[in-house]
Design an enzyme around this catalytic site. Structure first.
Site, short mmCIF file in Angstrom:
data_model
loop_
_atom_site.label_atom_id
_atom_site.label_comp_id
_atom_site.label_asym_id
_atom_site.label_seq_id
_atom_site.Cartn_x
_atom_site.Cartn_y
_atom_site.Cartn_z
CB ALA A 118 4.78 28.22 62.45
CE LYS A 119 -0.88 23.09 59.78
NZ LYS A 119 -1.76 24.05 59.10
#
Ligand code: GLU
Length: 429
Positions: A118-119
């Site tokens: 994720a980011k």
């Protein structure tokens, strides 16, 4: 030079534009073709699982109301809860978040930790915000994402312009809502509130480990080698110090204000002291001031781009004069630059391997938080070194087996692992 680097022949990149998501997809496609990835799995792994854009209203110190835009992209959570940093920067975009989130998926698979990728981030210029404004921004962002974050769902960490304090605010906001202290919801926290020893230095320590591995493969002794490091933040400065301690001569350094060169090599302990006192490298007296472009083109054994994306592109790749590139930053080399570096025999240690030490110690932090039992620095570092060494060896073997670059070798390992896990889990309907 190793055999697969010099005999490497990859198809020319299809796309002309050099944006991080396209760069990621070009490499993904090359690796997917080599392993004959099924079209359905290809489509599944290409599309992020979840993309959130959230509006963050903040009352500024002067009483005005400002609205910021926040993002969280979960690329994939097949291997486990998604994991990845939060960055604060004025020029971030959903496309960049998508690329960075996918890189986290591949990174976690390569170092063999049970996380997806994720980011996230907030489009803002943190240098223009007071500490109180940053705190309100972080807390409101966290509260908007309460149903996304969670120790078993999605676990943020520091990234560009965020730090231990930002993580403490995220942990506290989440904990206030869940009515109990939930340390494992975020990593990269201060050690007083469940952070792991060695987390801050972990990315630089991991970069150092793969650089030493690559020097060994090429038969170069560390104390006969010359390095250039772009960026003197958390990753660049720790890597510089660790390599300096190994006897590597570091002749070029840079920070956001500019770059400096000294053919005799810098004393890195002195440079760290200098930055603590002056907040920048560039007014250091015993050095020649050079441009960022010149820095990347310096003759050396190891070039470490540890600043930001898109630094080595099709425009400057042919002027790069090193033997090894170790990507401390995420995405510093564009897909169009890859074949140029390759045909010049440069061994590129890709970001998804080179900077994976950070998320590896984030995993250790999450494990320690959940056990409520904290490890010594020595235990953290020994386990990190072992995992980076194993990952480097596996990527090297994969590249040799398929006669491709280390980057494509790394993508192959990651895609195979996630695809196999997905097949085992099956599709819920
Ligand atoms: N932001 C770091 C990275 O890009 C660390 C992510 C994490 O620890 O979750 O790898």
């Amino acid at each position: 030079m190793n055999s697969f680097a010099s005999h490497y022949k990859e198809p020319a990149p299809i796309l002309d534009k050099e944006n991080p998501f396209e760069s990621m997809m070009e490499r993904f496609e090359i690796a997917a073709k080599i392993i004959g990835l099924d079209q359905g799995l290809y489509n599944y792994l290409k599309a992020p699982t979840k993309q959130v854009i959230t509006s963050i209203p903040i009352t500024m110190d002067n009483g005005t109301l400002e609205i910021f835009e926040g993002y969280r992209v979960i690329h994939n959570n097949v291997l486990g809860p998604s994991k990845g940093g939060i960055r604060f920067a004025p020029d971030i975009s959903l496309d960049e978040m998508k690329a960075l989130a996918a890189w986290m998926t591949w990174k976690c698979a390569i170092v063999n930790i049970p996380f997806g990728g994720a980011k996230g981030g907030i489009k803002c210029d943190p240098s223009l915000l007071s500490q109180a404004e940053l705190e309100r921004l972080t807390r409101r962002f966290t509260s908007n994402l309460l149903d996304v974050f969670g120790p078993d769902r999605d676990i943020p960490a520091p990234d560009m312009n965020t730090n231990e304090q930002t993580m403490a605010w995220i942990m506290d906001t989440y904990s206030m809502h869940s009515k109990r202290t939930e340390t494992a919801v975020v990593t990269g926290k201060p050690s007083l509130i469940g952070g792991s020893l060695g987390r801050r230095e972990a990315t630089g320590r991991g970069v150092t480990s793969v650089v030493l591995g690559a020097l060994h493969k090429l038969g170069i002794k560390p104390n006969d080698s010359i390095a250039v490091i772009q960026g003197f933040g958390n990753v660049g400065s720790v890597t510089a110090q660790a390599l300096y301690e190994q006897g590597v001569k570091i002749v070029g350094l840079s920070d956001v204000n500019g770059a400096i060169y000294n053919s005799k090599g810098f004393n890195i302990n002195e440079m760290i002291d200098h930055v603590e006192r002056h907040k920048t490298l560039i007014d250091y007296q015993n050095a020649e001031s050079i441009t960022n472009e010149e820095l990347l083109e310096l003759q050396c054994d190891v070039l470490i781009p540890a600043a930001k994306e898109d630094q080595i592109t099709s425009k400057n790749a042919k002027k790069v004069k090193c033997k090894i590139i170790a990507e401390g930053a995420n995405g510093p080399t564009t897909a169009k630059a890859d074949p140029i570096l390759q045909s010049n025999g440069i061994l590129v240690i890709p970001d998804i391997l080179a900077n994976a030490g950070g998320v590896t110690v984030s995993y250790f932090e999450w494990v320690q938080d959940r056990m409520g039992y904290f490890w010594t620095l020595d235990r953290v570092n020994r386990r990190l070194d072992r995992m980076m060494h194993e990952a480097f060896t596996n990527v090297y073997k994969s590249a040799e087996k398929h006669n491709v670059s280390l980057r494509i070798g790394a993508y192959i390992i990651a895609i195979e692992k996630v695809a196999q896990t997905l097949k085992l889990r099956g599709i819920y309907a």
